[in-house]
Write a protein that holds these residues in place. Structure first.
Motif, PDB file in Angstrom:
ATOM      1  N   UNK A 123       0.853  -1.195   0.000  1.00  0.00           N
ATOM      2  CA  UNK A 123       0.000   0.000   0.000  1.00  0.00           C
ATOM      3  C   UNK A 123       0.891   1.248   0.000  1.00  0.00           C
ATOM      4  N   UNK A 124       1.891   1.249   0.890  1.00  0.00           N
ATOM      5  CA  UNK A 124       2.754   2.429   1.009  1.00  0.00           C
ATOM      6  C   UNK A 124       3.518   2.664  -0.308  1.00  0.00           C
ATOM      7  N   UNK A 178     -11.395   7.220  -8.240  1.00  0.00           N
ATOM      8  CA  UNK A 178     -10.009   6.759  -8.471  1.00  0.00           C
ATOM      9  C   UNK A 178      -9.736   5.426  -7.788  1.00  0.00           C
ATOM     10  N   UNK A 179     -10.631   5.014  -6.860  1.00  0.00           N
ATOM     11  CA  UNK A 179     -10.425   3.719  -6.189  1.00  0.00           C
ATOM     12  C   UNK A 179     -11.078   2.574  -6.966  1.00  0.00           C
ATOM     13  N   UNK A 180     -11.828   2.935  -8.052  1.00  0.00           N
ATOM     14  CA  UNK A 180     -12.451   1.873  -8.853  1.00  0.00           C
ATOM     15  C   UNK A 180     -11.398   1.245  -9.757  1.00  0.00           C
ATOM     16  N   UNK A 211      -6.909   0.745  -6.258  1.00  0.00           N
ATOM     17  CA  UNK A 211      -7.918  -0.309  -6.036  1.00  0.00           C
ATOM     18  C   UNK A 211      -7.344  -1.347  -5.088  1.00  0.00           C
ATOM     19  N   UNK A 212      -6.110  -1.735  -5.386  1.00  0.00           N
ATOM     20  CA  UNK A 212      -5.453  -2.738  -4.544  1.00  0.00           C
ATOM     21  C   UNK A 212      -5.239  -2.214  -3.136  1.00  0.00           C
ATOM     22  N   UNK A 213      -4.753  -0.942  -3.067  1.00  0.00           N
ATOM     23  CA  UNK A 213      -4.476  -0.349  -1.757  1.00  0.00           C
ATOM     24  C   UNK A 213      -5.731  -0.390  -0.888  1.00  0.00           C
ATOM     25  N   UNK A 214      -6.852   0.018  -1.487  1.00  0.00           N
ATOM     26  CA  UNK A 214      -8.086   0.050  -0.697  1.00  0.00           C
ATOM     27  C   UNK A 214      -8.536  -1.367  -0.322  1.00  0.00           C
TER      28      UNK A 214
END
Ligand code: ADP
Length: 604
Positions: free
Chosen positions: A492-493, A543-545, A566-569
């Motif tokens: 994520x980071x 932007x998270x889609x 998407x992955x981060x979320x």
């Protein structure tokens, strides 16, 4: 897309609007429809009660014929005729006056000296009964013609007395074939046709139309019948009967109407218990006064809901149906209208909302399809760019053409960075497909988030600084304990740092903060802040889609797959936390990773 919306509007929405409009139009007639249904139902009830009343009258008429035959017995007809009034009144309670007249106009009974009623009857009816005047009468003679050949046949006399059916009087073909006719009857046949036909025509138009006739005319060759006439606005109903034994004599009775009404009471009833709460059935006389009713109830008797006349025997008497609660009809019409109206509104709304959802979903699917196509070309491009650099610099180094140590190190750094970029990209793609298939596994363990962030930042620092970035990372005073998968959290980071790098312009400043928060629940936060373009307004959630890119590769020249956030979320949510985006004060954006803090262990 526009085409789909147009097809939907034309094929679904417009037809359903038209249908709804038609349905709403039909609602306007609901009260009329209900009234019509009820009036049909109650009309059939009134008809059947009226029919029963008419057959009860016919029954009384037959009873009268039996009375006459019983009196005649073995006696001479003229003797019976002389005393007929007195004997009939004594034996039959429906009779007010009994009369006996011969067809040639001789009155045998009643005797004028037998009381006021007899005297008045003679005064009012003598001329008519003797066929010396035509009067307005309502008449019917259901039986005939009389068969004179029966006069000497005792069996036939018995049949007649017991009310055996004879062919219909009004049927000319049957009348014509009725055997011998007396001289008088032949004479009557000659004078009758126009007048009788007129009377029959009247009957055809109105069941209870009066016609002008002489007594002899309306008797014709029938054996029995009824005659009703209005005298001083009062109905006079007479039954008459001719015995086959002496067809020249006509016996009759002026009917006592109150007694008749009493007898008729038993047919005024409602068979269905459900209806008796809703309606009252009443027998109305010619002055619209109720003579019998099913429910004690007061109303304007002149205005029934539906009514049926009983017939010529009792002209202007009706069986009428009244609504006990007339407001109920409009109430139920209103309720029905409201219910159907609501139903139509709900249906139209459902079609509208359903349609909108379908179009929206279609839109989403189309966008997704487009994004997937973009993703393939983006990923291919992302793979190609680092591969080109790696190949070029490794060839240079392999050929031994770069001799300076400084340059060699720089090329090697580039190769390392590009390899890291490739690894990141491939990791993202692989992780995404694993997450999509639900195969992604996390190794949850208690770890220090601040330590994970610090390590990742330090790994990334050389690359960022080599590209001219100023990277600040303020470590917290104490460890931030979370329950999580170290590698996933590091991913994520890395994704957030990589974005901060990609979407920065001239102000190459990246700051990473880690802190503990107690509101609303104890949690830990990692914030990655940059001074770049910032996320376009309205795209903070989009932007998270998956595959969504606010900065298109073509227009911005920035490569990407649309999968990093998407992955981060998804990873953050799998840890019970989230990643959110906010604009940063003074320009740029701020991405915050929030994770629930691990409970502090109380082990001694
Ligand atoms: P990409 O591979 O396109 O970077 P991401 O999922 O990581 O995919 O990001 C999705 C989109 O969010 C990006 O295309 C970009 O438009 C926007 N975005 C992400 N991070 C930033 C940032 N730090 N500043 C501005 N926009 C950003």
């Amino acid at each position: 897309m526009k085409k789909v919306a147009l097809v939907f509007v034309l094929a679904v929405f417009l037809p359903s609007l038209v249908l709804a409009w038609l349905a709403v139009r039909s609602l306007r007639d609901q009260q009329f429809v209900l009234e019509r249904q009820q009036s049909l139902l109650y009309q059939s009830l009134a008809d059947s009660v009226a029919k029963e009343a008419a057959s009860l009258l016919a029954e009384h008429q037959r009873e009268f014929a039996r009375q006459v035959e019983a009196m005649l017995g073995e006696n001479k007809a003229t003797e019976v005729a002389d005393s007929f009034d007195r004997r009939l009144r004594r034996d039959w309670r429906l009779a007010d006056v009994g009369f006996a007249v011969s067809l040639d106009g001789q009155v045998y009974s009643p005797n004028v000296f037998d009381g006021t009623e007899a005297w008045r009857f003679r005064l009012e009816n003598e001329k008519f009964l003797c066929s010396r005047e035509s009067v307005q009468v309502y008449w019917n003679s259901p039986k005939g013609p009389i068969n004179l050949s029966l006069a000497d046949d005792p069996k036939a006399q018995n049949d007649a007395a017991s009310g055996a059916q004879l062919p219909a009087a009004n049927n000319p073909t049957l009348s014509g074939g009725a055997g011998k006719l007396s001289k008088d009857q032949k004479l009557l046949r000659n004078v009758e046709p126009q007048q009788v036909q007129q009377a029959m025509d009247n009957q055809a138009y109105s069941k209870v139309a009066p016609s002008e006739a002489e007594f002899r005319q309306l008797i014709g060759d029938s054996t029995e019948g009824t005659v009703a006439r209005f005298l001083q606005n009062k109905l006079n109903l007479m039954f008459w009967y001719r015995s086959p034994r002496d067809p020249q004599l006509v016996f009759g009775a002026l009917i006592n109407l109150p007694h008749l009404a009493e007898a008729l009471q038993r047919v005024v009833k409602i068979d269905t218990a459900l209806l008796s709460d809703e309606i009252c059935v009443a027998l109305l006389d010619d002055h619209a006064r109720p003579r019998a009713q099913t429910t004690l109830f007061e109303t304007d008797w002149k205005h029934p809901f539906v009514a049926t006349e009983i017939g010529e025997a009792l002209p202007h008497w009706e069986v009428a149906v009244y609504l006990l609660n007339p407001a109920r009809l409009s109430q139920s019409a209103r309720t029905l209208k409201l219910t159907l109206g609501l139903l139509i509104a709900v249906l139209v709304l459902a079609i509208g909302v359903g349609g909108w959802l379908i179009v929206a979903d279609l839109n989403r699917q189309l966008t997704l399809a487009r994004q997937k196509t973009d993703f393939v070309s983006n990923v291919s491009h992302e793979l190609k760019t680092p591969l080109t650099s790696i190949r070029m610099f490794s060839e240079l180094l392999a050929d031994g053409r770069v001799l300076e140590k400084e340059k060699q190190r720089s090329y090697l750094n580039i190769i390392t960075a590009e390899t890291a970029r490739l690894t990141r990209l491939i990791n993202n793609v692989l992780d995404f497909s694993r997450l999509e298939r639900g195969e992604k596994k996390y190794n949850f363990a208690k770890c220090d988030l601040a330590g994970v962030v610090q390590e990742t930042v330090e790994t990334y620092r050389p690359h960022l600084e080599a590209n001219g970035f100023k990277l600040e990372c303020a470590p917290p005073e104490s460890p931030l304990s979370v329950n999580g998968d170290r590698d996933a959290l590091a991913q994520i980071v890395v994704n957030l740092l990589s974005n901060a790098e990609k979407y920065s312009n001239d102000r190459k400043e990246v700051r990473v903060e880690t802190r503990r928060q107690s509101q609303p629940l104890p949690h830990v936060e990692v914030r990655v802040l940059d001074r770049g373009f910032g996320v376009p307004q309205g795209c903070e959630e989009k932007i998270f889609e998956q595959f969504y890119r606010a900065h298109d590769s073509l227009s911005s020249g920035i490569q990407g797959s649309g999968l990093g956030l998407t992955l981060a979320r998804q990873i953050a949510r799998a840890h019970g936390g989230d990643v959110v985006c906010q604009p940063r004060e003074g320009g740029g954006s701020c991405f915050t990773l929030r994770l629930p803090a691990a409970p502090i262990s109380t082990t001694n």
